[in-house]
Design a protein around this motif. Structure first.
Motif, mmCIF file in Angstrom:
data_model
loop_
_atom_site.group_PDB
_atom_site.id
_atom_site.type_symbol
_atom_site.label_atom_id
_atom_site.label_comp_id
_atom_site.label_asym_id
_atom_site.label_seq_id
_atom_site.Cartn_x
_atom_site.Cartn_y
_atom_site.Cartn_z
ATOM 1 N N HIS A 61 27.529 -17.784 -26.101
ATOM 2 C CA HIS A 61 26.587 -16.692 -25.867
ATOM 3 C C HIS A 61 26.416 -16.403 -24.380
ATOM 4 O O HIS A 61 26.293 -15.243 -23.966
ATOM 5 N N THR A 62 26.389 -17.460 -23.567
ATOM 6 C CA THR A 62 26.240 -17.277 -22.129
ATOM 7 C C THR A 62 27.415 -16.493 -21.558
ATOM 8 O O THR A 62 27.241 -15.528 -20.792
ATOM 9 N N ALA A 120 29.903 -9.050 -21.058
ATOM 10 C CA ALA A 120 29.384 -7.706 -21.318
ATOM 11 C C ALA A 120 28.975 -7.015 -20.028
ATOM 12 O O ALA A 120 29.194 -5.808 -19.851
ATOM 13 N N ALA A 121 28.390 -7.781 -19.119
ATOM 14 C CA ALA A 121 27.922 -7.201 -17.863
ATOM 15 C C ALA A 121 29.048 -6.950 -16.869
ATOM 16 O O ALA A 121 28.917 -6.089 -15.991
ATOM 17 N N THR A 128 20.469 -16.252 -33.010
ATOM 18 C CA THR A 128 21.832 -15.738 -32.916
ATOM 19 C C THR A 128 21.843 -14.218 -32.940
ATOM 20 O O THR A 128 22.532 -13.570 -32.140
ATOM 21 N N ALA A 129 21.088 -13.627 -33.875
ATOM 22 C CA ALA A 129 21.017 -12.167 -33.951
ATOM 23 C C ALA A 129 20.467 -11.584 -32.662
ATOM 24 O O ALA A 129 20.922 -10.533 -32.190
ATOM 25 N N HIS A 130 19.485 -12.265 -32.064
ATOM 26 C CA HIS A 130 18.907 -11.791 -30.802
ATOM 27 C C HIS A 130 19.932 -11.848 -29.674
ATOM 28 O O HIS A 130 20.079 -10.897 -28.883
ATOM 29 N N ALA A 131 20.673 -12.965 -29.595
ATOM 30 C CA ALA A 131 21.688 -13.110 -28.544
ATOM 31 C C ALA A 131 22.777 -12.052 -28.677
ATOM 32 O O ALA A 131 23.202 -11.448 -27.676
ATOM 33 N N THR A 189 21.519 -8.642 -27.721
ATOM 34 C CA THR A 189 21.419 -8.538 -26.270
ATOM 35 C C THR A 189 22.780 -8.238 -25.654
ATOM 36 O O THR A 189 22.908 -7.377 -24.767
ATOM 37 N N ALA A 190 23.820 -8.938 -26.118
ATOM 38 C CA ALA A 190 25.174 -8.673 -25.617
ATOM 39 C C ALA A 190 25.601 -7.256 -25.944
ATOM 40 O O ALA A 190 26.245 -6.577 -25.130
#
Length: 317
Positions: free
Chosen positions: A56-57, A63-64, A86-89, A92-93
């Motif tokens: 995730h990191t 993505a950025a 997981t859904a939040h991470a 966010t991506a």
């Protein structure tokens, strides 16, 4: 020689190696973003016999750091994680990338201790994966979610920002369970340990399951995930890929070679073309290398243009 125009040419995706140094990682990512690659992917392991970056990191950083390519996970073991987190991470991506996320999901399991540290029995991972897929989709779509399942319960959970468009979920794996899960629940299928012939057979099974579930088989995306190395001189790619395979999987090219993409650019073009003939619309390559930025540039300039996808000269950092 170029791929035959009668074949559907797969789009090439770059799967980042487990723990590339930033000096190699970001120039390689920039090359992929500015050339003809269609996507860049992160892998998912916590316990391994080699350094491994957290998925995730790295996905958020990827993505950025990109502007054009799709970004994704290849593949994420959701069953060993809290599904809301997981859904939040992933949301966010998707937000950071401007809606370019594809979530590859699988069971994992190369290292059972990864499930042990999460307190999840290996025997439950398939059922939990199915449950979490449905829950994550609801969390990305609904303002408030109540869920009471066999593996997880929550009440009044709302995530924001939610993805503006549905996040495609590609189901990874080459097993009867993976074929069924992809056909029933996936937006696509991501093969692993499969050469073109096995890919063709597996894809047919996925389509059978989609039809049995009353879904439109044409709505699913077929993609291949392969382990790769490239060199302009014969034998050099094999010398890189062989020890990498033995370190990760306990076997070398004699066991896994038919499911890999390696050798000179000529051999790459031929193998990618055969995946296209087998039905693959994407070929994602986990590129093992002694010089990642150099080898991604080789693919961008010596392989992609011959697939009918124009390459742009990559800049150097």
């Amino acid at each position: 020689m170029p791929v035959s125009p009668s074949s559907r040419v797969p789009e090439l995706g770059l799967v980042l190696p487990p723990a590339a140094h930033p000096d190699q990682l970001w120039p390689a990512v920039e090359t992929a973003d500015r050339s003809g690659f269609g996507s860049v992917w992160v892998t998912d392991r916590t316990i391994a016999n080699t350094p491994w970056l957290e998925a995730h990191t790295l996905l958020g950083a990827l993505a950025a750091r990109t502007t054009r390519v799709r970004v994704g996970t290849s593949v994420l073991s959701v069953a060993r994680r809290n599904p809301v987190l997981t859904a939040h991470a992933l949301a966010t991506a998707d937000h950071l990338s401007g809606g370019r996320l594809v979530a590859g999901i699988g069971l994992g399991g190369l290292e059972p201790a990864e499930y042990e540290i999460a307190g999840v029995p290996m025997a439950r991972r398939a059922a939990l994966t199915d449950e979490y897929i449905g829950l994550m989709r609801r969390l990305w779509r609904e303002e408030s979610v109540d869920h009471e399942g066999a593996g997880f319960r929550c009440s009044g959970i709302g995530l924001a920002p939610r993805p503006a468009a549905p996040v495609p979920l590609w189901i990874g794996g080459n097993s009867p369970g993976a074929y069924a899960r992809a056909g029933r629940l996936g937006d696509g299928w991501l093969s692993v340990f499969a050469g073109p012939d096995r890919f063709r057979t597996g894809w047919a099974r996925v389509l059978d399951h989609a039809e049995a579930a009353g879904r439109d088989p044409g709505s699913l995306t077929p993609a291949a995930y392969v382990f790769a190395a490239i060199a302009t001189e014969p034998g050099r790619a094999e010398a890189v890929l062989e020890p990498a395979l033995r370190s990760l999987f306990g076997g070398g090219l004699d066991q896994y070679g038919t499911a890999c993409l390696y050798g000179t650019p000529d051999r790459w073009v031929d193998t990618i073309g055969r995946f296209g003939e087998a039905g693959a619309r994407h070929v994602n390559v986990l590129l093992f290398s002694t010089g990642l930025a150099r080898d991604v540039e080789t693919v961008a300039m010596s392989v992609i243009p011959r697939l009918g996808q124009p390459a742009q000269a990559p800049s150097r950092l």
